[in-house]
Design an enzyme around this catalytic site. Structure first.
Site, mmCIF file in Angstrom:
data_model
loop_
_atom_site.group_PDB
_atom_site.id
_atom_site.type_symbol
_atom_site.label_atom_id
_atom_site.label_comp_id
_atom_site.label_asym_id
_atom_site.label_seq_id
_atom_site.Cartn_x
_atom_site.Cartn_y
_atom_site.Cartn_z
ATOM 1 N N CYS A 112 72.709 97.247 -80.799
ATOM 2 C CA CYS A 112 72.167 98.414 -80.321
ATOM 3 C C CYS A 112 72.659 99.304 -80.688
ATOM 4 C CB CYS A 112 71.758 97.793 -78.909
ATOM 5 S SG CYS A 112 71.202 99.140 -77.783
ATOM 6 N N HIS A 215 70.691 92.774 -78.351
ATOM 7 C CA HIS A 215 71.566 92.113 -77.703
ATOM 8 C C HIS A 215 71.977 90.415 -77.684
ATOM 9 C CE1 HIS A 215 73.486 95.829 -75.918
ATOM 10 N NE2 HIS A 215 72.295 96.302 -75.709
ATOM 11 N N GLU A 217 74.863 88.687 -78.065
ATOM 12 C CA GLU A 217 75.491 88.739 -76.815
ATOM 13 C C GLU A 217 74.982 88.471 -75.239
ATOM 14 O OE1 GLU A 217 75.148 91.554 -77.305
ATOM 15 O OE2 GLU A 217 75.356 92.440 -76.095
#
Ligand code: MN
Length: 249
Positions: A112, A215, A217
């Site tokens: 990001c 993202h 994660e």
């Protein structure tokens, strides 16, 4: 730095809470690094050249995490109307750290804000605000939870991300109001969303330097694409440790 570590140390750039004067971190980054076999270490935002040099030589890889907008003055933008929030502490730390990491070819994963830091550190620019500066029918700031994908990206077939993921289209989440505008020299586009925005880049010729606008994660380690990217990042860090060890013998 000691070589031949079994578990690579991964430096993570933290968030900085200006009001509380505190560092903080989303646990998903930490969890994904751990699941992939690395040891996450939250870095201090120390921007003296001596500290920076010690830090980059003390880790086996760096994860540049999400966060606030980069100060547009750094990439020479005159219209700052689309900039929502900046963090001078992070800009002052992350831009030079990214340049050092490129000089040393330290494995680097950029998420990001991270992909934007990579691009700006190498001379590129970003759209300060997608809704007001880029015509699109996609919601890059999704309303659904960030743990759920919201749009697809098309992976370029001649890039390492395609080899890694084994697919030319994947679903990703989207929680960004900025994106790469002018791509820095040296970077390659690895993925775009259907509206043409750059969603992933890589630096050919380096052991591992990948940036994604989404993202992974937050999609979680159970997401096959997220898992593959974190594993490949940690594997590149392990190879670096091996090579350093061989060079030192
Ligand atoms: Mn997006």
């Amino acid at each position: 730095m000691s070589s031949r570590r079994e578990f690579p140390l991964i430096g993570l750039t933290p968030l900085w809470d200006k009001d509380k004067q505190r560092y903080w971190m989303f646990p998903d980054y930490i969890d994904c690094i751990r699941y992939a076999g690395g040891i996450p270490v939250i870095l201090p935002l120390d921007d003296t050249p001596e500290d920076m040099d010690r830090i980059i030589h003390s880790v086996d890889g760096v994860l540049f995490t999400g966060g606030p907008d980069i100060d547009p003055a750094i990439y020479g933008a005159v219209d700052k109307t689309g900039t929502v929030d900046v963090c001078a502490k992070r800009d002052a730390f992350e831009i030079p750290l990214m340049r050092l990491a490129r000089t040393l070819r330290t494995p680097t994963f950029c998420i990001c804000r991270g992909i934007q830091i990579l691009n700006v550190a190498m001379g590129g620019t970003v759209y300060e605000d997608i809704p007001s500066q880029y015509q699109t029918n996609l919601h890059h700031m999704q309303c659904s939870p960030f743990s759920e994908p919201s749009h697809t990206v098309t992976i370029e077939k001649k890039c390492s991300l395609y080899e890694l993921l084994g697919s030319d289209q994947i679903w990703v989440n989207s929680c960004h109001h900025q994106a790469i505008r002018h791509l820095a020299k040296g970077l390659s586009v690895a993925a775009r969303s259907s509206d043409g925005l750059i969603e992933a880049v890589e630096l050919p010729g380096e052991p591992f330097c990948v940036g994604v606008q989404w993202h992974p994660e937050r999609l979680g380690y159970n997401n096959p694409c997220s898992c593959a990217m974190f594993k490949a990042f940690i594997a590149a860090c392990c190879r670096q440790i091996e090579q350093t060890g061989i060079a030192e013998q």
